[in-house]
Design a protein around this motif. Sequence first.
Motif, short mmCIF file in Angstrom:
data_model
loop_
_atom_site.label_atom_id
_atom_site.label_comp_id
_atom_site.label_asym_id
_atom_site.label_seq_id
_atom_site.Cartn_x
_atom_site.Cartn_y
_atom_site.Cartn_z
N MET A 99 0.85 -1.19 0.00
CA MET A 99 0.00 0.00 0.00
C MET A 99 0.87 1.23 0.00
SD MET A 99 -1.39 0.03 3.93
CE MET A 99 -2.18 1.60 3.68
N PRO A 100 0.38 2.39 -0.47
CA PRO A 100 1.19 3.61 -0.52
C PRO A 100 1.51 4.10 0.88
CG PRO A 100 -1.11 4.07 -1.05
CD PRO A 100 -0.97 2.57 -0.98
N PRO A 101 2.54 5.00 1.01
CA PRO A 101 2.88 5.52 2.34
C PRO A 101 1.73 6.34 2.91
CG PRO A 101 3.97 6.79 0.62
CD PRO A 101 3.35 5.60 -0.06
N THR A 102 1.65 6.35 4.23
CA THR A 102 0.65 7.15 4.93
C THR A 102 1.36 8.11 5.87
OG1 THR A 102 0.44 5.58 6.75
CG2 THR A 102 -1.00 5.24 4.83
N LEU A 103 0.61 9.07 6.40
CA LEU A 103 1.19 9.99 7.39
C LEU A 103 1.67 9.22 8.61
CD1 LEU A 103 -1.42 12.90 7.14
CD2 LEU A 103 0.90 12.86 6.20
N ALA A 104 0.93 8.18 8.98
CA ALA A 104 1.33 7.39 10.14
C ALA A 104 2.67 6.70 9.90
CB ALA A 104 0.25 6.36 10.46
N SER A 105 2.88 6.16 8.69
CA SER A 105 4.15 5.50 8.40
C SER A 105 5.31 6.47 8.43
CB SER A 105 4.09 4.80 7.04
OG SER A 105 3.96 5.73 5.99
N LEU A 106 5.06 7.73 8.04
CA LEU A 106 6.12 8.74 8.12
C LEU A 106 6.42 9.11 9.57
CD1 LEU A 106 5.07 11.10 5.17
CD2 LEU A 106 6.75 9.25 5.15
N VAL A 107 5.35 9.22 10.36
CA VAL A 107 5.55 9.55 11.78
C VAL A 107 6.34 8.46 12.48
CG1 VAL A 107 4.37 9.91 13.98
CG2 VAL A 107 3.54 11.04 11.91
N SER A 130 9.13 9.11 -1.71
CA SER A 130 9.39 8.61 -3.06
C SER A 130 9.74 7.13 -3.05
CB SER A 130 10.51 9.42 -3.71
OG SER A 130 10.82 8.91 -4.99
N ALA A 131 10.60 6.73 -2.09
CA ALA A 131 10.99 5.33 -2.01
C ALA A 131 9.81 4.44 -1.67
CB ALA A 131 12.11 5.16 -0.97
N ALA A 132 8.93 4.91 -0.77
CA ALA A 132 7.76 4.12 -0.40
C ALA A 132 6.80 3.96 -1.58
CB ALA A 132 7.05 4.77 0.78
N ILE A 133 6.63 5.05 -2.33
CA ILE A 133 5.75 4.98 -3.51
C ILE A 133 6.33 4.02 -4.55
CG2 ILE A 133 4.87 6.29 -5.48
CD1 ILE A 133 4.58 8.68 -3.61
N ALA A 134 7.65 4.09 -4.78
CA ALA A 134 8.28 3.19 -5.75
C ALA A 134 8.16 1.74 -5.30
CB ALA A 134 9.75 3.57 -5.92
N ALA A 135 8.34 1.50 -3.99
CA ALA A 135 8.20 0.14 -3.48
C ALA A 135 6.78 -0.37 -3.64
CB ALA A 135 8.63 0.09 -2.01
N ARG A 149 5.61 -3.56 -5.84
CA ARG A 149 4.79 -4.64 -5.31
C ARG A 149 3.55 -4.85 -6.18
NH1 ARG A 149 6.24 -2.29 -0.33
NH2 ARG A 149 4.31 -1.05 -0.34
N ALA A 150 2.97 -3.73 -6.65
CA ALA A 150 1.78 -3.83 -7.49
C ALA A 150 2.10 -4.53 -8.81
CB ALA A 150 1.19 -2.45 -7.74
N VAL A 151 3.23 -4.14 -9.42
CA VAL A 151 3.61 -4.76 -10.69
C VAL A 151 3.91 -6.24 -10.49
CG1 VAL A 151 5.35 -4.80 -12.51
CG2 VAL A 151 4.43 -2.62 -11.70
#
Length: 627
Positions: free
Chosen positions: A1-9, A123-128, A132-134
């Motif tokens: 799943m894409p990054p969230t504010l919680a994952s950044l915190v 950016s790294a979280a979005i790429a990951a 995963r989606a691909v």
Amino acid sequence: MPPTLASLVHHSTLKLTVLAGEGRLDTPVRWAHVSELPDPVPYLDGGELLLITAMKLDAEDPEAMRRYVRRLVDAGVVGLGFAIGVNYEQAPAALVRAASEAGLPLLGVPRRTPFIAISKVVSAAIAADQYRAVTAGFEAQRELTRAAIGAEGPTALLARLAAHLNGWAALYDASGALIGSAPDWAARRAARLTGDVERLRERAAPASAVVGGGGADGDEEEVADRVELQTLGIGRRTRGVLAVGTGAPLGTAERYAVHSAVALLTLTTERSRALREAEQRLGAALLRMLLAGEPDHARAVAGQLYGELLDAPFRMLVAEGPATTALAAPSAPHGADTAAPAPAPSPSAAAPSTRQARAAQTAEPGTAQEAHGAPHGAAAPSAPSTVDDPSNGAAPPAPPLSSATSLSGGAPATTTADPLGSLVDTIEAATARTGEAVLIVPDGARLIVLATDGGAAVRACAEHAEAAEARRGGTARPRARGSAPADDGLVIGLSAPAGPTAAATAYRQAEQALSVARRRGRVLVEHEQVAAGSVLPLLADDAVRAFADGLLRALYDHDATGRGDLVASLRAWLSRHGQWDAAAAELRVHRHTLRYRMRRVEEILGRSLDDPDVRMELWLALKATGM
């Protein structure tokens, strides 16, 4: 799943703190963007974590901060990161209060954490997530491919697709009929989408649509509220429709899975052009032999492909569409002998569109075959039937079929734009589900079908005709001589059951039934109905028409002046056997209005409607003038 504010915190290297909006930290972050503009909204796309130092903001003005935060929320910003210790040692209270009131998460960014570090993590979280989606999409493609080539075919593919989507999937054939779904409970859900599927089929392929909805009948398992429909086929002609139901819009991995399923199902519905053309030539030869009175040779040619058609009583069906609709035929082989001992279709005349369906579990969705090419030569046109009642004796040999002209393969198969193509779709879809063999021969603006008596093809044709009658209002409307067909113009004649030795007789019977259907304004007439006998076909005689015109001329002249609808009212009243309420309801007028009109009819004609002979003559006159 894409990054969230919680994952950044929770990221150990960023050291972010939550200053406001603690309840919305599960919001996905699409990007991290730095802007010191007082109004960055024109440069935002929504879903961003906006990073600021408040260099150009009046961050201590409560009203200014409310306006600033409100514009960010309206623009779709999901969070605000504030640099602590740069321009302000602590986040201004006005900014914190404004973010809390608007429900916008406000994160404190310590001085030792540069904004670029946050951008890199996002950016790294979005790429990951995309990787995963691909990867999941490729894995789904492999699983779906294994399912498609397995013994269960489309059934297993639908089950795997539904599991990947955490929802349900359904498959509809070229006629719009539901032929498979997964899980089991999805059948009821999918059955209610036939109207949406029909509307999608009327559009040129490829096409897709998204429809809403929810669970049905209180079934807790039916939770999907978003349904996506995708057409199948490589041309502009729809070969089937795939429906997928999910609880939310499809993500990247789910989209890969759906696209893979569409491609695989398209492959199973498309057939080799060379194979189709070979079957077309074989079917044409078979029909020529049957109509030429050579059943033994026909059996030898039929083989396993059409053999079962000749082992049981069959019916011959002749359908006619508008003159502008024609099903294409392949080129005739050079040097073909068109002179048969008895009249029969020429090699260029009958290009069959055929399908010997597989077993129901492995059946392909039925589709209309598209023949290619043009006739090599022109055959003699079909001789029209001159009578509506067949003789009790043996019918004469069938006349040669006319050479087939081209049908635009790009038009979607619909009941109005392409009535013959739609009939082909219906018949082939029905036989594909039962494994029944059927021979379909396009002949210009006509269609000849050889189908097992009492089988799926004959039943599907009858149901198709009933649906066409319903679209016409359920009332037969005789066509005037030379007039265009009503609605989609589909007219069908069906022979009595016959065997290989009586194929020419069956063809003649089907043509006679077709002639009666055309005269009566009916979609389908069976030979048994013609053989029952009726005086109505005799009304086509010119002398009868002249008598009818003279009898009703005064009424037509009266209606032409706009002073009433006497002819229509008389027809409705007579058709309802003089029942005032029923006839008035059909005309949508009051019964007193209808009584007045019938008195005017008596006055104008000088005849009493109480006389049964008068009523009979008027009814036959109406029938004769309506043909």
